[in-house]
Design an enzyme around this catalytic site. Structure first.
Site, mmCIF file in Angstrom:
data_model
loop_
_atom_site.group_PDB
_atom_site.id
_atom_site.type_symbol
_atom_site.label_atom_id
_atom_site.label_comp_id
_atom_site.label_asym_id
_atom_site.label_seq_id
_atom_site.Cartn_x
_atom_site.Cartn_y
_atom_site.Cartn_z
ATOM 1 N N LYS A 11 70.382 45.039 -10.787
ATOM 2 C CA LYS A 11 68.846 45.581 -11.446
ATOM 3 C C LYS A 11 68.692 47.087 -9.977
ATOM 4 C CE LYS A 11 64.722 46.555 -11.068
ATOM 5 N NZ LYS A 11 64.396 47.667 -10.924
ATOM 6 N N GLU A 61 64.208 37.364 -0.225
ATOM 7 C CA GLU A 61 64.264 37.729 1.065
ATOM 8 C C GLU A 61 62.807 38.944 0.314
ATOM 9 O OE1 GLU A 61 65.492 37.167 3.585
ATOM 10 O OE2 GLU A 61 67.541 35.675 2.872
ATOM 11 N N CYS A 108 61.950 45.482 5.950
ATOM 12 C CA CYS A 108 60.885 44.416 5.951
ATOM 13 C C CYS A 108 61.262 43.626 7.344
ATOM 14 C CB CYS A 108 61.654 43.277 4.390
ATOM 15 S SG CYS A 108 62.875 43.546 4.978
ATOM 16 N N GLU A 129 51.448 43.735 5.416
ATOM 17 C CA GLU A 129 52.948 44.550 5.269
ATOM 18 C C GLU A 129 52.598 46.215 5.164
ATOM 19 O OE1 GLU A 129 56.717 44.086 2.786
ATOM 20 O OE2 GLU A 129 57.581 43.412 4.590
HETATM 21 P P1 ADP Z 1 58.449 47.655 -4.143
HETATM 22 O O1 ADP Z 1 56.680 47.754 -3.956
HETATM 23 O O2 ADP Z 1 58.972 47.314 -2.656
HETATM 24 O O3 ADP Z 1 59.571 48.380 -4.871
HETATM 25 P P2 ADP Z 1 58.850 45.554 -5.404
HETATM 26 O O4 ADP Z 1 59.098 43.624 -5.314
HETATM 27 O O5 ADP Z 1 57.907 46.580 -6.678
HETATM 28 O O6 ADP Z 1 58.678 46.004 -4.437
HETATM 29 O O7 ADP Z 1 60.186 45.656 -5.933
HETATM 30 C C1 ADP Z 1 61.485 44.936 -5.896
HETATM 31 C C2 ADP Z 1 62.283 45.384 -6.760
HETATM 32 O O8 ADP Z 1 61.448 44.132 -7.723
HETATM 33 C C3 ADP Z 1 62.764 46.770 -7.746
HETATM 34 O O9 ADP Z 1 64.177 46.863 -7.765
HETATM 35 C C4 ADP Z 1 61.898 46.677 -8.806
HETATM 36 O O10 ADP Z 1 62.016 47.269 -10.429
HETATM 37 C C5 ADP Z 1 62.078 45.176 -8.802
HETATM 38 N N1 ADP Z 1 61.219 44.396 -9.732
HETATM 39 C C6 ADP Z 1 59.318 44.743 -10.244
HETATM 40 N N2 ADP Z 1 58.674 44.113 -10.895
HETATM 41 C C7 ADP Z 1 59.510 42.972 -10.898
HETATM 42 C C8 ADP Z 1 59.632 41.993 -12.121
HETATM 43 N N3 ADP Z 1 58.575 41.380 -12.640
HETATM 44 N N4 ADP Z 1 60.440 41.455 -12.046
HETATM 45 C C9 ADP Z 1 61.768 41.178 -11.845
HETATM 46 N N5 ADP Z 1 61.676 42.245 -10.976
HETATM 47 C C10 ADP Z 1 60.742 43.377 -10.432
#
Ligand code: ADP
Length: 496
Positions: free
Chosen positions: A187, A261, A296, A398
């Site tokens: 994804k 991670e 990170c 962060e």
């Molecule tokens: P950032 O704030 O750096 O974008 P996120 O943790 O929100 O960090 O996003 C990292 C990845 O996790 C992205 O691919 C995002 O679409 C995905 N993501 C965000 N929310 C969810 C969720 N509830 N379940 C699975 N994946 C998610």
């Protein structure tokens, strides 16, 4: 498709517009819905990306599950050979991939994006050589029994990736997963879905259909259904701590392994005897100033001994000021943009908070580009905060932007306990020519990745991952492939 067209990132973005890659085919979302992909340097819409939802996830996972059965039967060495071939082809596309990732993320081509594309190819080459290294053990348990362990593929791996180094961080998940006999569904991050899709397209010229699928969409609508899908047997996630917790909870419901991670607030510890020029170079690369601090492992807390504090700060500010901020695709540019409007606003809020923190001194560096075509771009001046104390919010949270905090120290024990004094534990660096001092700090730092007198990024051959809230499990390295992308079966054959 001519090479020339593919070197034009806008044309390539347009060709890839609106597509997932499932079962070897570029396909739209089942609902037909899409969302905009934006060039952060101009805010122009460069493509659409499919708005993936549970039905798209199911389609990709079913394809991966079907393909995995025969992929697991391919000899490990042959799987490795195919992954090496992917690495070879990706190397031929470094320029194209570098330009595409620069266009969609705003990372400068020369200092960041082209580098990511070539390291990406190298990660496949590295893992491609490891097919025959997937081995178990024999155990002298009983002389009448032949006892051994065999590492077997886990099945379908769901990989959720972020936007900051999307191709490389994807490679560190899928290269070992595939060599170990798993199939994958990635994804992509909603901010950066194109370059990873192009990587998948190139790799699908080599791999059997369905072995590597990639879908795009938002976290709750697309990432969450991937995590909970019953046929996804392992989750590998890189992203924020908050999302990491949700992913870990969902994986716990299914009792499937998860690798996380997550974030960091990495200390850079500078002793009085450190070589100043070397340290300043290390601070520039460690803080990833050329990537707008969007890393990170960013050295976002610089603990500088009082004897060299002022000289260090002066040189650091001068060096950051000398970097050129501008069009990410321009070869002369050192620093590009922040990824998205949301992230831009978040970082600006932290800068404002820092400016309003009593005692903190904001050294705003660099110049915004004056090119009118970039007037709406998400450019942000780096800020080096001095006179900081570790308990301030800017030293604890962060930021994921071009903001670093310099903390002056004199007492080693106090400094070390402050260096360990956050929820995070991803990376740390130590700068001294005194091996005894370095060794003491190395052993006592709560971090998964500690370097002395340098600040390298993650290396495919070396285990990488954090402690505390920075994550769970390791990525990269042979060991991580066997530990996190295979399941161990214990076999006892009674010989009597
Ligand atoms: P950032 O704030 O750096 O974008 P996120 O943790 O929100 O960090 O996003 C990292 C990845 O996790 C992205 O691919 C995002 O679409 C995905 N993501 C965000 N929310 C969810 C969720 N509830 N379940 C699975 N994946 C998610």
């Amino acid at each position: 498709m001519s090479d020339n067209l593919e070197l034009n990132p806008r044309a390539l973005a347009a060709r890839l517009s609106g597509k997932h890659l499932i079962d070897g085919q570029l396909v739209g979302s089942l609902s037909g819905r899409t969302f905009d992909v934006i060039n952060p340097a101009t805010r122009e819409v460069i493509a659409q990306s499919p708005y993936g939802e549970a039905a798209d996830v199911s389609s990709a996972v079913e394809s991966a599950a079907a393909a995995q059965k025969s992929w697991a039967k391919v000899k490990a060495r042959e799987r490795g050979r195919l992954i090496s071939e992917c690495g070879r082809r990706l190397m031929e596309h470094v320029e194209e991939l570098g330009r595409l990732v620069a266009l969609e993320t705003g990372k400068a081509l020369r200092t960041e994006s082209r580098v990511e594309a070539s390291v990406l190819a190298d990660a496949f080459t590295f893992y491609g050589g490891l097919g025959s290294e997937i081995k178990g053990e024999t155990i002298p348990f009983d002389t009448n029994m032949l006892t051994m362990t065999v590492p077997q593929p886990i099945g379908v791996v769901g990989a959720i990736i972020p936007w900051n180094v999307p191709m490389l961080l994807m490679a560190l998940k899928i290269a070992p997963a595939l060599v170990a006999g798993n199939s994958v569904v990635v994804k992509s991050a909603e901010e950066a879905p194109l370059a990873v899709l192009r990587v998948a397209e190139i790799m699908n010229q080599v791999l059997p259909p369905g072995v590597f699928n990639i879908i795009s969409g938002f976290g709750p609508e697309c990432g969450a259904p991937l995590v909970v899908h019953p046929k996804v047997a392992k989750i590998s996630f890189t992203g924020s701590v908050e999302t990491g917790k949700l992913v870990a909870k969902a994986a716990a419901e299914k009792i499937v392994p998860v690798t996380l991670e997550l974030g960091g607030k990495s200390p850079m510890i500078i002793f009085a005897d450190a070589d100043l020029d070397r340290v300043v170079n290390g601070a520039i690369s460690g803080m990833r100033f050329t990537r707008q601090g969007q890393s990170c492992t960013a050295a976002s807390r610089m603990f500088v001994h009082e004897d060299i504090h002022d000289a260090f700060v002066e040189r650091l500010i001068a060096r950051v000021n000398a970097l050129k901020m501008g069009d990410p695709l321009d070869e002369a540019t050192d620093i590009g943009t922040i990824i998205s409007k949301g992230q831009y606003e978040t970082v600006k809020r932290y800068v404002e908070l820092g400016k309003n923190t009593p005692g903190a001194v904001a050294n705003v560096c660099n110049k915004l580009p004056d090119d009118p075509r970039l007037a709406d771009g998400l450019f942000l001046q780096p800020v080096i905060f001095t006179n900081m104390t570790n308990d301030m919010t800017l030293c604890q949270e962060e930021i994921f932007g071009p903001v670093t905090c310099v903390i002056k120290w004199s007492d080693y024990e106090t400094m070390l306990s402050e260096a360990n004094g956050t929820d995070f534990g991803l990376a740390a660096t130590v700068w001294t020519n005194d091996l005894k001092l370095a060794m003491d700090a190395i052993h006592r730092l709560e971090a998964g990745f500690v370097q002395v007198n340098q600040n390298l990024v993650v290396q495919a051959a070396l285990p990488y991952g954090g402690v505390k809230k920075s994550g769970l499990g390791k990525e990269a390295s042979l060991e991580a492939m066997i530990e996190h992308f295979t399941k161990k079966k214990t076999i006892i054959i009674n010989m009597t």
